[in-house]
Write a protein that holds these residues in place. Structure first.
Motif, short mmCIF file in Angstrom:
data_model
loop_
_atom_site.label_atom_id
_atom_site.label_comp_id
_atom_site.label_asym_id
_atom_site.label_seq_id
_atom_site.Cartn_x
_atom_site.Cartn_y
_atom_site.Cartn_z
N LEU A 17 33.47 43.09 -42.12
CA LEU A 17 34.84 42.57 -42.22
C LEU A 17 35.69 43.00 -41.02
CD1 LEU A 17 35.46 42.92 -46.03
CD2 LEU A 17 35.56 40.79 -44.71
N VAL A 18 35.54 44.22 -40.58
CA VAL A 18 36.28 44.69 -39.41
C VAL A 18 35.89 43.87 -38.19
CG1 VAL A 18 36.59 46.62 -37.80
CG2 VAL A 18 36.68 47.02 -40.26
N GLU A 19 34.58 43.66 -38.02
CA GLU A 19 34.11 42.88 -36.88
C GLU A 19 34.61 41.44 -36.93
OE1 GLU A 19 32.26 43.99 -34.11
OE2 GLU A 19 32.91 45.88 -34.97
N LEU A 20 34.57 40.85 -38.12
CA LEU A 20 35.07 39.49 -38.26
C LEU A 20 36.57 39.40 -38.00
CD1 LEU A 20 33.09 38.04 -41.30
CD2 LEU A 20 33.28 37.03 -39.03
N GLN A 21 37.29 40.41 -38.46
CA GLN A 21 38.72 40.43 -38.22
C GLN A 21 39.02 40.48 -36.73
OE1 GLN A 21 40.77 43.61 -40.19
NE2 GLN A 21 42.78 42.83 -39.67
N LEU A 22 38.30 41.30 -36.00
CA LEU A 22 38.49 41.37 -34.55
C LEU A 22 38.14 40.04 -33.89
CD1 LEU A 22 37.00 44.91 -33.89
CD2 LEU A 22 39.41 44.24 -33.78
N TYR A 23 37.06 39.43 -34.33
CA TYR A 23 36.66 38.12 -33.80
C TYR A 23 37.73 37.07 -34.10
CZ TYR A 23 34.17 33.72 -33.31
OH TYR A 23 33.81 32.44 -32.95
N LEU A 24 38.23 37.08 -35.33
CA LEU A 24 39.23 36.09 -35.72
C LEU A 24 40.57 36.30 -35.01
CD1 LEU A 24 38.36 35.71 -39.48
CD2 LEU A 24 38.25 33.91 -37.73
N ASP A 25 40.84 37.51 -34.54
CA ASP A 25 42.04 37.73 -33.75
C ASP A 25 42.01 36.88 -32.47
OD1 ASP A 25 43.14 39.52 -35.52
OD2 ASP A 25 42.52 41.31 -34.40
N MET A 26 40.82 36.70 -31.93
CA MET A 26 40.66 35.93 -30.69
C MET A 26 40.27 34.46 -30.94
SD MET A 26 41.49 38.12 -28.48
CE MET A 26 41.06 37.30 -26.98
N ASN A 27 39.74 34.18 -32.15
CA ASN A 27 39.26 32.83 -32.48
C ASN A 27 39.77 32.40 -33.85
OD1 ASN A 27 37.08 32.53 -30.21
ND2 ASN A 27 36.77 34.56 -31.10
N PRO A 28 41.07 32.29 -34.01
CA PRO A 28 41.64 32.03 -35.34
C PRO A 28 41.29 30.67 -35.93
CG PRO A 28 43.33 31.90 -33.67
CD PRO A 28 42.09 32.40 -32.99
N ASP A 29 40.80 29.75 -35.12
CA ASP A 29 40.49 28.41 -35.62
C ASP A 29 39.02 28.23 -35.99
OD1 ASP A 29 43.15 27.60 -35.26
OD2 ASP A 29 42.77 27.16 -33.14
N ASP A 30 38.25 29.29 -35.90
CA ASP A 30 36.82 29.21 -36.26
C ASP A 30 36.69 29.22 -37.78
OD1 ASP A 30 34.11 29.58 -36.78
OD2 ASP A 30 33.82 30.95 -35.10
N GLN A 31 36.61 28.05 -38.36
CA GLN A 31 36.59 27.91 -39.82
C GLN A 31 35.35 28.54 -40.45
OE1 GLN A 31 39.23 26.96 -41.69
NE2 GLN A 31 40.16 27.09 -39.66
N ARG A 32 34.24 28.54 -39.74
CA ARG A 32 33.03 29.18 -40.27
C ARG A 32 33.26 30.69 -40.43
NH1 ARG A 32 28.44 29.85 -36.56
NH2 ARG A 32 27.47 31.59 -37.56
N ALA A 33 33.89 31.29 -39.45
CA ALA A 33 34.18 32.72 -39.52
C ALA A 33 35.22 33.02 -40.60
CB ALA A 33 34.66 33.23 -38.16
N VAL A 34 36.21 32.14 -40.74
CA VAL A 34 37.23 32.31 -41.78
C VAL A 34 36.56 32.27 -43.15
CG1 VAL A 34 39.25 31.27 -42.88
CG2 VAL A 34 39.12 31.41 -40.39
#
Length: 83
Positions: A17-34
């Motif tokens: 979850l921490v890693e995904l949160q960091l990724y989503l900070d830079m890629n907020p539109d990646d619906q698969r990651a969301v």
């Protein structure tokens, strides 16, 4: 699930979850990651609930839902857990 395995699984999901949160900070539109973040968040909540029901609270200061607030002293210390 053995205590060490349950705690390790909690740590693995929290790390993801921490890693995904960091990724989503830079890629907020990646619906698969969301979607994956939401799924792991739900999984973490279930893992915490199951762990606390069996072993007692994971956190102090009233953040845990365990009915036996003072069971923490019955669980092994982090350095006593064998993975």
């Amino acid at each position: 699930m053995a205590d060490g395995n349950a705690l390790r699984r909690l740590q693995e999901v929290q790390f993801a979850l921490v890693e995904l949160q960091l990724y989503l900070d830079m890629n907020p539109d990646d619906q698969r990651a969301v979607k994956q973040y939401k799924e792991l968040s739900e999984q973490l909540a279930q893992l915490k609930k199951a762990y606390e029901k069996e072993r007692g609270p994971l956190m102090q200061y009233g953040n845990s839902s365990s009915p036996d607030r003072w069971a923490w002293h019955k669980t092994p210390w982090p350095w006593e857990i064998e993975y």
